[in-house]
Design a protein around this motif. Structure first.
Motif, PDB file in Angstrom:
ATOM      1  N   GLY A  72       0.674  -1.261   0.086  1.00 26.35           N
ATOM      2  CA  GLY A  72      -0.084   0.002   0.192  1.00 26.35           C
ATOM      3  C   GLY A  72       0.986   1.240  -0.131  1.00 26.35           C
ATOM      4  N   SER A  73       2.105   1.057  -0.112  1.00 30.52           N
ATOM      5  CA  SER A  73       3.002   2.394  -0.275  1.00 30.52           C
ATOM      6  C   SER A  73       2.600   3.054  -1.387  1.00 30.52           C
ATOM      7  N   THR A  74       2.537   4.253  -1.582  1.00 27.33           N
ATOM      8  CA  THR A  74       2.330   4.887  -2.893  1.00 27.33           C
ATOM      9  C   THR A  74       3.471   6.001  -3.147  1.00 27.33           C
ATOM     10  N   LYS A  75       3.613   6.432  -4.475  1.00 24.28           N
ATOM     11  CA  LYS A  75       4.193   7.348  -4.876  1.00 24.28           C
ATOM     12  C   LYS A  75       3.678   8.259  -6.096  1.00 24.28           C
ATOM     13  N   TYR A  76       4.044   9.558  -6.274  1.00 22.57           N
ATOM     14  CA  TYR A  76       3.241  10.175  -7.357  1.00 22.57           C
ATOM     15  C   TYR A  76       4.287  11.048  -8.049  1.00 22.57           C
ATOM     16  N   ALA A  77       3.789  11.453  -9.365  1.00 16.91           N
ATOM     17  CA  ALA A  77       4.748  12.449  -9.998  1.00 16.91           C
ATOM     18  C   ALA A  77       4.246  13.641  -9.349  1.00 16.91           C
ATOM     19  N   ASP A  78       5.115  14.755  -9.467  1.00 17.62           N
ATOM     20  CA  ASP A  78       4.988  15.878  -8.958  1.00 17.62           C
ATOM     21  C   ASP A  78       3.804  16.626  -9.208  1.00 17.62           C
ATOM     22  N   SER A  79       3.344  16.446 -10.596  1.00  9.35           N
ATOM     23  CA  SER A  79       2.507  17.136 -11.399  1.00  9.35           C
ATOM     24  C   SER A  79       0.733  16.773 -11.211  1.00  9.35           C
ATOM     25  N   VAL A  80       1.008  15.457 -10.276  1.00 10.39           N
ATOM     26  CA  VAL A  80      -0.388  15.137  -9.990  1.00 10.39           C
ATOM     27  C   VAL A  80      -0.549  15.123  -8.379  1.00 10.39           C
ATOM     28  N   LYS A  81       0.310  15.402  -7.819  1.00 15.19           N
ATOM     29  CA  LYS A  81       0.019  15.140  -6.293  1.00 15.19           C
ATOM     30  C   LYS A  81      -1.049  16.221  -5.965  1.00 15.19           C
ATOM     31  N   GLY A  82      -1.842  15.562  -4.837  1.00 19.91           N
ATOM     32  CA  GLY A  82      -2.705  16.353  -4.450  1.00 19.91           C
ATOM     33  C   GLY A  82      -4.120  16.498  -5.174  1.00 19.91           C
ATOM     34  N   ARG A  83      -3.899  15.810  -6.476  1.00 17.89           N
ATOM     35  CA  ARG A  83      -4.868  15.935  -7.379  1.00 17.89           C
ATOM     36  C   ARG A  83      -5.286  14.262  -7.781  1.00 17.89           C
ATOM     37  N   PHE A  84      -4.542  13.275  -7.731  1.00 17.27           N
ATOM     38  CA  PHE A  84      -4.731  12.021  -7.968  1.00 17.27           C
ATOM     39  C   PHE A  84      -4.254  11.010  -7.019  1.00 17.27           C
ATOM     40  N   THR A  85      -5.224  10.165  -6.982  1.00 14.08           N
ATOM     41  CA  THR A  85      -5.101   9.197  -5.675  1.00 14.08           C
ATOM     42  C   THR A  85      -4.879   7.731  -6.332  1.00 14.08           C
ATOM     43  N   ILE A  86      -4.031   6.769  -5.932  1.00 18.04           N
ATOM     44  CA  ILE A  86      -3.858   5.472  -6.388  1.00 18.04           C
ATOM     45  C   ILE A  86      -4.348   4.772  -5.099  1.00 18.04           C
ATOM     46  N   SER A  87      -5.125   3.519  -5.392  1.00 16.42           N
ATOM     47  CA  SER A  87      -5.237   2.667  -4.591  1.00 16.42           C
ATOM     48  C   SER A  87      -5.298   1.349  -5.171  1.00 16.42           C
ATOM     49  N   ARG A  88      -5.676   0.347  -4.672  1.00 13.82           N
ATOM     50  CA  ARG A  88      -5.653  -1.151  -5.032  1.00 13.82           C
ATOM     51  C   ARG A  88      -6.430  -2.009  -4.218  1.00 13.82           C
ATOM     52  N   ASP A  89      -7.057  -3.065  -4.655  1.00 15.04           N
ATOM     53  CA  ASP A  89      -7.918  -4.091  -4.149  1.00 15.04           C
ATOM     54  C   ASP A  89      -7.094  -5.539  -4.216  1.00 15.04           C
ATOM     55  N   ASN A  90      -6.485  -5.812  -3.415  1.00 12.74           N
ATOM     56  CA  ASN A  90      -5.521  -7.020  -3.520  1.00 12.74           C
ATOM     57  C   ASN A  90      -6.311  -8.448  -3.870  1.00 12.74           C
ATOM     58  N   ALA A  91      -7.466  -8.309  -3.189  1.00 10.27           N
ATOM     59  CA  ALA A  91      -8.354  -9.600  -3.444  1.00 10.27           C
ATOM     60  C   ALA A  91      -8.827  -9.574  -4.856  1.00 10.27           C
ATOM     61  N   LYS A  92      -9.024  -8.444  -5.599  1.00  7.52           N
ATOM     62  CA  LYS A  92      -9.242  -8.238  -7.070  1.00  7.52           C
ATOM     63  C   LYS A  92      -8.244  -8.146  -8.041  1.00  7.52           C
ATOM     64  N   ASN A  93      -6.779  -8.162  -7.518  1.00  9.00           N
ATOM     65  CA  ASN A  93      -5.760  -7.849  -8.534  1.00  9.00           C
ATOM     66  C   ASN A  93      -6.052  -6.569  -9.245  1.00  9.00           C
ATOM     67  N   THR A  94      -6.585  -5.636  -8.625  1.00 13.41           N
ATOM     68  CA  THR A  94      -7.119  -4.349  -9.302  1.00 13.41           C
ATOM     69  C   THR A  94      -6.532  -3.153  -8.602  1.00 13.41           C
ATOM     70  N   VAL A  95      -6.121  -2.052  -9.433  1.00 17.35           N
ATOM     71  CA  VAL A  95      -5.542  -0.964  -9.231  1.00 17.35           C
ATOM     72  C   VAL A  95      -6.535   0.104  -9.643  1.00 17.35           C
TER      73      VAL A  95
END
Length: 121
Positions: free
Chosen positions: A55-78
């Motif tokens: 669950g550790s995340t990293k973002y490009a500077d250009s999208v920080k504060g606007r985009f959010t990445i998440s995942r559901d490991n049970a569904k192999n989905t991001v």
């Protein structure tokens, strides 16, 4: 065999939101990092956001504060929640999954076919 399939792209006005999804399926033994990349017209592909299996995340500077990445490991989905979209976010968005199959027994990168995101001004 493994499939990585993105969905959720489209046309949106500046300031709007979109949510991208990416599901990995097939003979997956282990799924590690997942990430979103984008390729604007005439430019190179770049990292947008990535997330580890823990669950550790990293973002490009250009999208920080606007985009959010998440995942559901049970569904192999991001997922990629994109808010406050700007015309410069227009690009083909690609999903990458680092995964291991029983056939290879080591981690390889698998890419989706890409989904178009267009932000109008």
């Amino acid at each position: 065999q493994v499939q990585v399939l993105e969905s959720g792209g489209g046309l949106v006005q500046a300031g709007g939101s979109l949510r991208l999804s990416c599901a990995a399926s097939g003979s997956i033994f282990s799924l590690n990092d997942m990430g979103w990349y984008r390729q604007p017209p005439g430019k190179q592909r770049e990292l947008v956001a990535a997330i580890t299996s823990g669950g550790s995340t990293k973002y490009a500077d250009s999208v920080k504060g606007r985009f959010t990445i998440s995942r559901d490991n049970a569904k192999n989905t991001v997922y990629l929640q994109m808010n406050s979209l700007k015309p410069e976010d227009t690009a083909v968005y690609y999903c990458k999954a680092e995964l291991m199959t029983r056939a290879t027994m080591h981690y390889l990168d698998y890419w989706g076919q890409g989904t178009q995101v267009t932000v109008s001004s």
